[in-house]
Design a protein around this motif. Structure first.
Motif, PDB file in Angstrom:
ATOM      1  N   SER A  45      47.468  85.616-111.375  1.00  0.00           N
ATOM      2  CA  SER A  45      46.672  84.412-111.610  1.00  0.00           C
ATOM      3  C   SER A  45      45.582  84.623-112.654  1.00  0.00           C
ATOM      4  CB  SER A  45      46.043  83.921-110.300  1.00  0.00           C
ATOM      5  OG  SER A  45      45.056  84.830-109.840  1.00  0.00           O
ATOM      6  N   ASP A  46      45.382  85.875-113.106  1.00  0.00           N
ATOM      7  CA  ASP A  46      44.433  86.111-114.201  1.00  0.00           C
ATOM      8  C   ASP A  46      45.136  86.232-115.543  1.00  0.00           C
ATOM      9  OD1 ASP A  46      45.662  88.525-113.783  1.00  0.00           O
ATOM     10  OD2 ASP A  46      43.813  89.702-113.604  1.00  0.00           O
ATOM     11  N   ASP A  47      46.418  85.900-115.582  1.00  0.00           N
ATOM     12  CA  ASP A  47      47.154  85.911-116.837  1.00  0.00           C
ATOM     13  C   ASP A  47      46.592  84.822-117.758  1.00  0.00           C
ATOM     14  OD1 ASP A  47      49.951  87.030-117.968  1.00  0.00           O
ATOM     15  OD2 ASP A  47      49.731  84.918-118.556  1.00  0.00           O
ATOM     16  N   PRO A  48      46.512  85.064-119.067  1.00  0.00           N
ATOM     17  CA  PRO A  48      45.977  84.040-119.981  1.00  0.00           C
ATOM     18  C   PRO A  48      46.692  82.692-119.881  1.00  0.00           C
ATOM     19  CG  PRO A  48      46.138  86.145-121.105  1.00  0.00           C
ATOM     20  CD  PRO A  48      46.785  86.333-119.771  1.00  0.00           C
ATOM     21  N   SER A  49      47.975  82.708-119.534  1.00  0.00           N
ATOM     22  CA  SER A  49      48.703  81.446-119.398  1.00  0.00           C
ATOM     23  C   SER A  49      48.165  80.608-118.246  1.00  0.00           C
ATOM     24  CB  SER A  49      50.197  81.726-119.180  1.00  0.00           C
ATOM     25  OG  SER A  49      50.415  82.428-117.959  1.00  0.00           O
ATOM     26  N   VAL A  50      47.445  81.247-117.321  1.00  0.00           N
ATOM     27  CA  VAL A  50      46.848  80.561-116.176  1.00  0.00           C
ATOM     28  C   VAL A  50      45.387  80.242-116.432  1.00  0.00           C
ATOM     29  CG1 VAL A  50      46.320  80.716-113.712  1.00  0.00           C
ATOM     30  CG2 VAL A  50      48.441  81.722-114.601  1.00  0.00           C
ATOM     31  N   THR A  51      44.630  81.220-116.854  1.00  0.00           N
ATOM     32  CA  THR A  51      43.183  81.044-117.006  1.00  0.00           C
ATOM     33  C   THR A  51      42.813  80.054-118.101  1.00  0.00           C
ATOM     34  OG1 THR A  51      43.101  82.979-118.472  1.00  0.00           O
ATOM     35  CG2 THR A  51      42.701  83.361-116.130  1.00  0.00           C
ATOM     36  N   SER A  52      43.724  79.806-119.041  1.00  0.00           N
ATOM     37  CA  SER A  52      43.443  78.860-120.126  1.00  0.00           C
ATOM     38  C   SER A  52      43.600  77.411-119.676  1.00  0.00           C
ATOM     39  CB  SER A  52      44.374  79.134-121.315  1.00  0.00           C
ATOM     40  OG  SER A  52      45.740  78.968-120.928  1.00  0.00           O
ATOM     41  N   ASN A  53      44.095  77.195-118.458  1.00  0.00           N
ATOM     42  CA  ASN A  53      44.327  75.837-117.968  1.00  0.00           C
ATOM     43  C   ASN A  53      43.511  75.616-116.692  1.00  0.00           C
ATOM     44  OD1 ASN A  53      45.554  73.604-116.490  1.00  0.00           O
ATOM     45  ND2 ASN A  53      47.221  73.710-117.975  1.00  0.00           N
ATOM     46  N   PRO A  54      42.514  74.721-116.711  1.00  0.00           N
ATOM     47  CA  PRO A  54      41.652  74.506-115.532  1.00  0.00           C
ATOM     48  C   PRO A  54      42.437  74.099-114.286  1.00  0.00           C
ATOM     49  CG  PRO A  54      40.686  73.490-117.479  1.00  0.00           C
ATOM     50  CD  PRO A  54      42.060  73.923-117.874  1.00  0.00           C
ATOM     51  N   LEU A  55      43.496  73.288-114.448  1.00  0.00           N
ATOM     52  CA  LEU A  55      44.288  72.875-113.293  1.00  0.00           C
ATOM     53  C   LEU A  55      44.981  74.078-112.666  1.00  0.00           C
ATOM     54  CD1 LEU A  55      45.681  70.847-111.403  1.00  0.00           C
ATOM     55  CD2 LEU A  55      47.436  70.537-113.175  1.00  0.00           C
ATOM     56  N   PHE A  56      45.581  74.914-113.483  1.00  0.00           N
ATOM     57  CA  PHE A  56      46.298  76.072-112.968  1.00  0.00           C
ATOM     58  C   PHE A  56      45.359  77.013-112.227  1.00  0.00           C
ATOM     59  CE2 PHE A  56      49.739  75.948-116.557  1.00  0.00           C
ATOM     60  CZ  PHE A  56      50.131  74.691-116.126  1.00  0.00           C
ATOM     61  N   SER A  57      44.138  77.141-112.723  1.00  0.00           N
ATOM     62  CA  SER A  57      43.185  78.084-112.129  1.00  0.00           C
ATOM     63  C   SER A  57      42.749  77.688-110.732  1.00  0.00           C
ATOM     64  CB  SER A  57      41.953  78.217-113.035  1.00  0.00           C
ATOM     65  OG  SER A  57      42.313  78.801-114.287  1.00  0.00           O
TER      66      SER A  57
END
Length: 375
Positions: free
Chosen positions: A208-220
């Motif tokens: 969940s700390d992958d950039p593909s996740v952290t760059s999206n507020p919903l995903f985080s």
């Protein structure tokens, strides 16, 4: 004159899957009740069901299910997991609910194959009918024992633990080796494999700390809320009636990951994603299961558009079935507890108590009652 003993009194028990395409009864001599239920934690059962264990009871010798029209054996699909398999696993072709296993060879005493039915789909699961007694093959679930760590007792009764000795001739299938860690070949970042037993549905997810996740507020919003659990996703247990009749077990574990970060990413309607079969269980709710082996894979709904509820039972975490290096379990609150209590009060109370106790030890006394969107 020889007296003829009257026939033993019978109790008829009825079972059905969620969509009711599978509907049958079994008539059990009352002297055989309650039937003992075992929870199997082996990797084959977990990967064919998508759950942390199965809930099965062997039927007494010679007793077979009687299908209730229009239901028939044709409503079921069978899966034989390998050359050494002794049984066929049966699930509904429409909704994916596992209803039990049937031996490939007939029993020598009756000439009929033995059935082990999924007790979670029966209308009555009271303790005088089914009694959950044993955790089996917990060593296959890793050092924690998987779901058995959450359920040490039921109704004050300690659960038995059964693991066969090495080279036991009654259990000739060797346990599978622990899955190997995987990484993204382009970035070197870790990824976790999720796969049903037959491999027809297989994908990976990032931390969940992958950039593909952290760059999206919903995903985080779906990452672990604990600073000490950095990089993990949230997970919870769900004993609701719908899931119970959809996978044939009392409880399923879910983790929540955006579809967009899965590799390969599924299409929006999940069509054509390997061997995945979809089923609309209610308005705005789409579920996916493997059409070959029957494993529950996905739950998705309009309220969580773009988010996959992934069945924890298909995760191939090297550390074991609970995937503790990847998931933070919400142990202070289960979802749909009232539903579980209504169906099997003693089981659900035992699970709530055991889950909270495990969480206090695992998370050092922290209150694990965080929300998971959209709640």
């Amino acid at each position: 004159m020889t007296e003829v003993s009257p026939p033993a009194p019978l109790k008829t028990l009825t079972a059905q899957c969620y969509c009711k395409a599978v509907h049958f009864s079994v008539s059990i001599p009352t002297e055989k009740l309650p039937l003992g239920v075992h929870l199997c934690h082996c990797s084959i059962c977990r990967y064919t069901h998508g759950t942390l264990s199965t809930f099965h009871a062997p039927l007494p010798d010679g007793i077979q299910p009687s299908f209730i029209a229009p239901s028939s054996r044709a409503s079921l699909r069978g899966y034989i997991h390998g050359a050494q398999a002794a049984c066929e696993r049966l699930f509904c072709t429409n909704c994916g609910c596992h209803v039990g296993d049937v031996d490939l060879a007939p029993a020598p005493t009756t000439g009929k194959p033995e059935w082990r039915v999924a007790t979670s789909i029966f209308d009555d699961h009271s303790e005088n009918v089914f009694q959950i007694r044993t955790h089996c093959f917990t060593s296959s679930a890793g050092p924690t024992g998987g779901l058995s760590a959450f359920l040490p007792t039921i109704g004050g009764r300690p659960m038995k633990i059964f693991n066969p000795e090495p080279n036991d001739p009654n259990f000739p299938i060797a346990p599978l080796p622990a899955p190997e860690p995987e990484t993204d070949p382009s970035t070197g970042r870790p990824r976790l494999r999720a796969s049903c037993q037959c491999g027809g549905v297989s994908f990976t997810l990032p931390r969940s700390d992958d950039p593909s996740v952290t760059s999206n507020p919903l995903f985080s919003k779906y990452k672990s809320p604990l600073p000490s659990e950095h990089g993990k996703w949230t997970a919870c247990l769900d004993p609701c009636d719908d899931c119970r009749r959809m996978n044939g077990t009392h409880v399923v574990g879910w983790t929540f990951v955006p579809f967009a970060v899965l590799s390969p990413a599924p299409p929006p309607n999940l069509t054509g994603y390997g061997t995945l079969t979809t089923f609309v269980s209610s308005t705005g709710v789409l579920r996916g299961f493997c059409g070959v082996c029957g494993a529950t894979v996905f739950y998705t709904c309009d309220e969580q558009e773009g988010i996959a509820d992934i069945a924890v039972g298909i995760l191939r975490a090297p550390e074991g079935a609970l995937a503790e290096n990847w998931l933070t379990w919400r142990t202070g609150r289960m979802t749909w507890v009232k539903s579980g209590l209504r169906y099997d009060k003693q089981f659900t109370e035992g699970l709530v108590e055991g889950l909270e106790a495990w969480g206090r030890e695992r998370y050092k006394g922290q209150e694990m009652v965080f929300d998971i969107p959209p709640s």
